[in-house]
Write a protein that holds these residues in place. Sequence first.
Motif, PDB file in Angstrom:
ATOM      1  N   PHE A   3       0.817  -1.210   0.000  1.00 29.51           N
ATOM      2  CA  PHE A   3       0.000   0.000   0.000  1.00 29.51           C
ATOM      3  C   PHE A   3       0.853   1.262   0.000  1.00 29.51           C
ATOM      4  O   PHE A   3       1.826   1.372   0.727  1.00 29.51           O
ATOM      5  N   SER A   4       0.447   2.221  -0.824  1.00 28.95           N
ATOM      6  CA  SER A   4       1.162   3.497  -0.904  1.00 28.95           C
ATOM      7  C   SER A   4       0.451   4.565  -0.087  1.00 28.95           C
ATOM      8  O   SER A   4      -0.681   4.943  -0.396  1.00 28.95           O
ATOM      9  N   ARG A   5       1.130   5.037   0.920  1.00 32.97           N
ATOM     10  CA  ARG A   5       0.599   6.141   1.717  1.00 32.97           C
ATOM     11  C   ARG A   5       0.936   7.494   1.080  1.00 32.97           C
ATOM     12  O   ARG A   5       0.597   8.534   1.612  1.00 32.97           O
ATOM     13  N   ARG A   6       1.605   7.464  -0.056  1.00 32.91           N
ATOM     14  CA  ARG A   6       1.952   8.691  -0.758  1.00 32.91           C
ATOM     15  C   ARG A   6       0.894   9.084  -1.784  1.00 32.91           C
ATOM     16  O   ARG A   6       0.967  10.161  -2.376  1.00 32.91           O
ATOM     17  N   ALA A   7      -0.085   8.208  -1.992  1.00 29.70           N
ATOM     18  CA  ALA A   7      -1.135   8.469  -2.981  1.00 29.70           C
ATOM     19  C   ALA A   7      -1.923   9.722  -2.606  1.00 29.70           C
ATOM     20  O   ALA A   7      -2.249   9.938  -1.438  1.00 29.70           O
ATOM     21  N   THR A   8      -2.219  10.528  -3.587  1.00 32.74           N
ATOM     22  CA  THR A   8      -2.996  11.744  -3.361  1.00 32.74           C
ATOM     23  C   THR A   8      -4.342  11.414  -2.719  1.00 32.74           C
ATOM     24  O   THR A   8      -4.794  12.123  -1.824  1.00 32.74           O
ATOM     25  N   LEU A   9      -4.969  10.345  -3.164  1.00 34.45           N
ATOM     26  CA  LEU A   9      -6.271   9.963  -2.607  1.00 34.45           C
ATOM     27  C   LEU A   9      -6.179   9.608  -1.124  1.00 34.45           C
ATOM     28  O   LEU A   9      -7.134   9.798  -0.380  1.00 34.45           O
ATOM     29  N   TYR A  10      -5.032   9.099  -0.703  1.00 36.55           N
ATOM     30  CA  TYR A  10      -4.827   8.766   0.708  1.00 36.55           C
ATOM     31  C   TYR A  10      -4.980  10.030   1.555  1.00 36.55           C
ATOM     32  O   TYR A  10      -5.650  10.034   2.587  1.00 36.55           O
ATOM     33  N   LYS A  11      -4.383  11.095   1.094  1.00 35.35           N
ATOM     34  CA  LYS A  11      -4.457  12.370   1.810  1.00 35.35           C
ATOM     35  C   LYS A  11      -5.846  13.001   1.654  1.00 35.35           C
ATOM     36  O   LYS A  11      -6.428  13.481   2.620  1.00 35.35           O
ATOM     37  N   GLN A  12      -6.373  12.990   0.435  1.00 37.34           N
ATOM     38  CA  GLN A  12      -7.679  13.610   0.175  1.00 37.34           C
ATOM     39  C   GLN A  12      -8.792  12.978   1.002  1.00 37.34           C
ATOM     40  O   GLN A  12      -9.703  13.667   1.447  1.00 37.34           O
ATOM     41  N   ARG A  13      -8.724  11.689   1.187  1.00 40.46           N
ATOM     42  CA  ARG A  13      -9.766  10.977   1.928  1.00 40.46           C
ATOM     43  C   ARG A  13      -9.529  10.962   3.441  1.00 40.46           C
ATOM     44  O   ARG A  13     -10.320  10.407   4.186  1.00 40.46           O
ATOM     45  N   GLY A  14      -8.435  11.550   3.871  1.00 39.47           N
ATOM     46  CA  GLY A  14      -8.136  11.588   5.300  1.00 39.47           C
ATOM     47  C   GLY A  14      -7.843  10.220   5.887  1.00 39.47           C
ATOM     48  O   GLY A  14      -8.093   9.969   7.068  1.00 39.47           O
ATOM     49  N   LEU A  15      -7.291   9.327   5.086  1.00 38.57           N
ATOM     50  CA  LEU A  15      -7.053   7.957   5.540  1.00 38.57           C
ATOM     51  C   LEU A  15      -5.938   7.851   6.578  1.00 38.57           C
ATOM     52  O   LEU A  15      -5.865   6.864   7.305  1.00 38.57           O
ATOM     53  N   LYS A  16      -5.085   8.864   6.662  1.00 35.69           N
ATOM     54  CA  LYS A  16      -4.019   8.816   7.669  1.00 35.69           C
ATOM     55  C   LYS A  16      -4.586   8.879   9.083  1.00 35.69           C
ATOM     56  O   LYS A  16      -3.935   8.472  10.035  1.00 35.69           O
ATOM     57  N   ASP A  17      -5.807   9.347   9.198  1.00 35.66           N
ATOM     58  CA  ASP A  17      -6.455   9.440  10.507  1.00 35.66           C
ATOM     59  C   ASP A  17      -7.351   8.234  10.802  1.00 35.66           C
ATOM     60  O   ASP A  17      -8.075   8.234  11.793  1.00 35.66           O
ATOM     61  N   VAL A  18      -7.298   7.226   9.936  1.00 38.23           N
ATOM     62  CA  VAL A  18      -8.140   6.042  10.076  1.00 38.23           C
ATOM     63  C   VAL A  18      -7.248   4.830  10.310  1.00 38.23           C
ATOM     64  O   VAL A  18      -6.208   4.681   9.671  1.00 38.23           O
ATOM     65  N   ALA A  19      -7.667   3.950  11.218  1.00 33.35           N
ATOM     66  CA  ALA A  19      -6.937   2.696  11.450  1.00 33.35           C
ATOM     67  C   ALA A  19      -7.386   1.694  10.394  1.00 33.35           C
ATOM     68  O   ALA A  19      -8.460   1.097  10.499  1.00 33.35           O
ATOM     69  N   LEU A  20      -6.576   1.539   9.355  1.00 37.76           N
ATOM     70  CA  LEU A  20      -6.929   0.656   8.257  1.00 37.76           C
ATOM     71  C   LEU A  20      -6.571  -0.794   8.574  1.00 37.76           C
ATOM     72  O   LEU A  20      -5.527  -1.074   9.169  1.00 37.76           O
ATOM     73  N   THR A  21      -7.435  -1.702   8.152  1.00 42.49           N
ATOM     74  CA  THR A  21      -7.203  -3.136   8.335  1.00 42.49           C
ATOM     75  C   THR A  21      -6.620  -3.709   7.048  1.00 42.49           C
ATOM     76  O   THR A  21      -6.605  -3.033   6.005  1.00 42.49           O
ATOM     77  N   GLU A  22      -6.205  -4.956   7.101  1.00 45.98           N
ATOM     78  CA  GLU A  22      -5.714  -5.630   5.894  1.00 45.98           C
ATOM     79  C   GLU A  22      -6.796  -5.643   4.814  1.00 45.98           C
ATOM     80  O   GLU A  22      -6.501  -5.440   3.647  1.00 45.98           O
ATOM     81  N   ASP A  23      -8.043  -5.878   5.212  1.00 48.56           N
ATOM     82  CA  ASP A  23      -9.142  -5.861   4.239  1.00 48.56           C
ATOM     83  C   ASP A  23      -9.298  -4.477   3.611  1.00 48.56           C
ATOM     84  O   ASP A  23      -9.588  -4.364   2.418  1.00 48.56           O
ATOM     85  N   ASP A  24      -9.097  -3.432   4.407  1.00 49.44           N
ATOM     86  CA  ASP A  24      -9.157  -2.062   3.880  1.00 49.44           C
ATOM     87  C   ASP A  24      -8.058  -1.834   2.851  1.00 49.44           C
ATOM     88  O   ASP A  24      -8.304  -1.276   1.775  1.00 49.44           O
ATOM     89  N   PHE A  25      -6.836  -2.252   3.186  1.00 51.59           N
ATOM     90  CA  PHE A  25      -5.716  -2.082   2.249  1.00 51.59           C
ATOM     91  C   PHE A  25      -6.014  -2.802   0.941  1.00 51.59           C
ATOM     92  O   PHE A  25      -5.832  -2.248  -0.145  1.00 51.59           O
ATOM     93  N   LYS A  26      -6.500  -4.032   1.038  1.00 50.83           N
ATOM     94  CA  LYS A  26      -6.826  -4.819  -0.155  1.00 50.83           C
ATOM     95  C   LYS A  26      -7.892  -4.110  -0.985  1.00 50.83           C
ATOM     96  O   LYS A  26      -7.726  -3.935  -2.203  1.00 50.83           O
ATOM     97  N   SER A  27      -8.963  -3.698  -0.356  1.00 45.82           N
ATOM     98  CA  SER A  27     -10.064  -3.038  -1.073  1.00 45.82           C
ATOM     99  C   SER A  27      -9.609  -1.752  -1.753  1.00 45.82           C
ATOM    100  O   SER A  27      -9.981  -1.480  -2.904  1.00 45.82           O
ATOM    101  N   LEU A  28      -8.820  -0.967  -1.050  1.00 45.54           N
ATOM    102  CA  LEU A  28      -8.354   0.297  -1.616  1.00 45.54           C
ATOM    103  C   LEU A  28      -7.442   0.072  -2.818  1.00 45.54           C
ATOM    104  O   LEU A  28      -7.554   0.764  -3.833  1.00 45.54           O
TER     105      LEU A  28
END
Length: 118
Positions: free
Chosen positions: A55-80
């Motif tokens: 998973f890339s935490r450098r993706a623009t969408l990662y920042k736009q969606r505020g995902l850095k403030d969310v505890a992502l699970t393995e299923d979340d990483f896969k889905s994204l």
Amino acid sequence: MKIIFYLKTCDTCKRILRELKNIEGYTLQDIKKDPVTEEQLEEMKRLAGSYEALFSRRATLYKQRGLKDVALTEDDFKSLILEHYTFLSRPVIIDGETIFVGNSKATVHAAIKYLSSK
């Protein structure tokens, strides 16, 4: 399987591909034009150990969606990753049971060294 997942429009991916030696037998898959399949992602996860490692935490969408403030699970990483190509850390180089993920200097150096020895 000998495959390189990359983004054709990414200058970093293009630079890394120019640096790699002995990739004539590899399939180059532009993940924007030809998205990663669930089966391919499963194989990447098996080799890398987790979806988070892919998973890339450098993706623009990662920042736009505020995902850095969310505890992502393995299923979340896969889905994204399956939802949008920018969430895959790239390039991903697979040679049989060997995988290199991302564009850190250490990873790129290891991939160049590995491929040069083939």
